[in-house]
Design a protein around this motif. Structure first.
Motif, PDB file in Angstrom:
ATOM      1  N   HIS A 237       0.863  -1.297   0.097  1.00  0.00           N
ATOM      2  CA  HIS A 237       0.104  -0.057   0.112  1.00  0.00           C
ATOM      3  C   HIS A 237       0.960   1.484   0.113  1.00  0.00           C
ATOM      4  CE1 HIS A 237      -2.515   3.049   1.953  1.00  0.00           C
ATOM      5  NE2 HIS A 237      -3.390   2.687   1.108  1.00  0.00           N
ATOM      6  N   GLU A 238       0.607   2.206  -0.921  1.00  0.00           N
ATOM      7  CA  GLU A 238       1.258   3.490  -1.039  1.00  0.00           C
ATOM      8  C   GLU A 238       0.075   4.790  -1.257  1.00  0.00           C
ATOM      9  OE1 GLU A 238       4.569   6.233  -0.911  1.00  0.00           O
ATOM     10  OE2 GLU A 238       4.193   4.143  -0.269  1.00  0.00           O
ATOM     11  N   ALA A 239      -0.114   5.464  -0.353  1.00  0.00           N
ATOM     12  CA  ALA A 239      -1.076   6.526  -0.406  1.00  0.00           C
ATOM     13  C   ALA A 239      -0.494   7.866  -0.021  1.00  0.00           C
ATOM     14  CB  ALA A 239      -2.338   6.154   0.334  1.00  0.00           C
ATOM     15  N   LYS A 240      -0.902   8.792  -0.848  1.00  0.00           N
ATOM     16  CA  LYS A 240      -0.667  10.294  -0.464  1.00  0.00           C
ATOM     17  C   LYS A 240      -1.880  10.877  -0.345  1.00  0.00           C
ATOM     18  CE  LYS A 240       3.949   9.381  -0.314  1.00  0.00           C
ATOM     19  NZ  LYS A 240       4.586   9.417   0.920  1.00  0.00           N
TER      20      LYS A 240
ATOM     21  N   ASP B 160       9.109   7.317  -4.446  1.00  0.00           N
ATOM     22  CA  ASP B 160       8.964   6.410  -3.353  1.00  0.00           C
ATOM     23  C   ASP B 160       8.136   5.363  -3.218  1.00  0.00           C
ATOM     24  OD1 ASP B 160      10.432   8.449  -1.952  1.00  0.00           O
ATOM     25  OD2 ASP B 160       8.662   9.594  -1.081  1.00  0.00           O
ATOM     26  N   ALA B 161       7.217   5.257  -4.010  1.00  0.00           N
ATOM     27  CA  ALA B 161       6.200   4.083  -4.228  1.00  0.00           C
ATOM     28  C   ALA B 161       6.941   2.991  -5.142  1.00  0.00           C
ATOM     29  CB  ALA B 161       5.098   4.537  -4.942  1.00  0.00           C
ATOM     30  N   ILE B 162       7.740   3.335  -6.080  1.00  0.00           N
ATOM     31  CA  ILE B 162       8.346   2.215  -6.906  1.00  0.00           C
ATOM     32  C   ILE B 162       9.538   1.591  -6.082  1.00  0.00           C
ATOM     33  CG2 ILE B 162      10.361   2.324  -8.602  1.00  0.00           C
ATOM     34  CD1 ILE B 162       8.860   4.177 -10.265  1.00  0.00           C
TER      35      ILE B 162
ATOM     36  N   VAL C 157      -1.251  -3.212 -10.457  1.00  0.00           N
ATOM     37  CA  VAL C 157      -1.257  -2.037  -9.430  1.00  0.00           C
ATOM     38  C   VAL C 157      -2.546  -1.605  -9.570  1.00  0.00           C
ATOM     39  CG1 VAL C 157      -0.509   0.351  -9.520  1.00  0.00           C
ATOM     40  CG2 VAL C 157       1.091  -1.151  -9.728  1.00  0.00           C
ATOM     41  N   ILE C 158      -3.252  -0.943  -8.446  1.00  0.00           N
ATOM     42  CA  ILE C 158      -4.616  -0.447  -8.470  1.00  0.00           C
ATOM     43  C   ILE C 158      -4.433   0.922  -8.343  1.00  0.00           C
ATOM     44  CG2 ILE C 158      -6.787  -0.206  -7.344  1.00  0.00           C
ATOM     45  CD1 ILE C 158      -6.286  -3.235  -6.536  1.00  0.00           C
ATOM     46  N   TRP C 159      -5.181   2.045  -9.212  1.00  0.00           N
ATOM     47  CA  TRP C 159      -4.700   3.461  -9.040  1.00  0.00           C
ATOM     48  C   TRP C 159      -6.042   4.043  -8.518  1.00  0.00           C
ATOM     49  CZ3 TRP C 159      -0.664   6.659  -8.916  1.00  0.00           C
ATOM     50  CH2 TRP C 159      -0.940   8.033  -9.363  1.00  0.00           C
TER      51      TRP C 159
END
Length: 199
Positions: A8-11, A29-31, A52-54
């Motif tokens: 998980h990566e969220a901003k 950072d996500a990569i 990947v889910i965007w």
């Protein structure tokens, strides 16, 4: 029957420019996080697919991001993820509304149409869900923008069902519209014709 691991990566509140264009460079950072996660997981499991889910776009709609800019940057993000993380597919959940601007209906529909257009133009991208576009009408939000837990659960189920369909057929999905985006699709074509004419 397959094991699934989410990285998980969220901003919160980020616009697309924050991911790969301006000083924030959130995508870097996500990569890095994704590749470290893949390295760790692959020690114990064979990784068959990397998806990947965007889920993003409300801030771009609220602040009126240029829709051609948005479309091209979404494609750029997908291409970087393919090149640097070797992803198989990136599924886009069409944006929900943010009620923070008087023109939120027009702006949101244009960003959603840009997301859809990017998916049509880039083979790494695929529309994963159109469900969130009706969340305000269905009272599946907790404020002007954030989805309720029930809304998140519904969206998660829709995305997982659609990704499962893709997994079986390996073809981009034809997902029924939840709202009519015809005007916005035509608007994007109109802008691109003008760009082509004067570039």
């Amino acid at each position: 029957g397959n094991k699934v691991c989410f990285i998980h990566e969220a901003k919160d509140g980020s616009r697309i420019k924050n991911w790969n264009h301006d000083a924030n460079q959130f995508l870097n950072d996500a990569i890095d996080k994704f590749n470290k996660g893949i390295e760790k997981i692959s020690k114990n499991y064979e990784i068959v697919n990397k998806y990947v889910i965007w889920i993003q776009g409300e801030s771009d709609a609220k602040y009126g991001s240029d829709i051609i800019y948005y479309k091209e940057n979404l494609k750029s993000i997908a291409n970087r993820l393919k090149y640097e993380c070797d992803i198989d597919k990136m599924f886009v959940s069409l944006t929900g509304y943010w009620l923070g601007h008087k023109d939120y209906l027009i702006r949101t529909r244009r960003i959603a149409a840009a997301q859809e257009a990017a998916c049509n133009e880039c083979d790494i991208l695929c529309v994963g869900s159109k469900r969130a576009m009706t969340y305000h009408e269905e009272k599946l939000v907790i404020d002007d923008v954030h989805y309720s837990q029930e809304g998140l659960n519904i969206l998660g189920k829709d995305l997982s069902n659609n990704i499962f369909k893709y997994q079986n057929i390996k073809e981009d999905l034809q997902i029924e519209d939840t709202i009519n985006l015809e005007k916005e699709r035509e608007y994007i074509k109109f802008l691109e014709e003008i760009n082509d004419k004067y570039s």
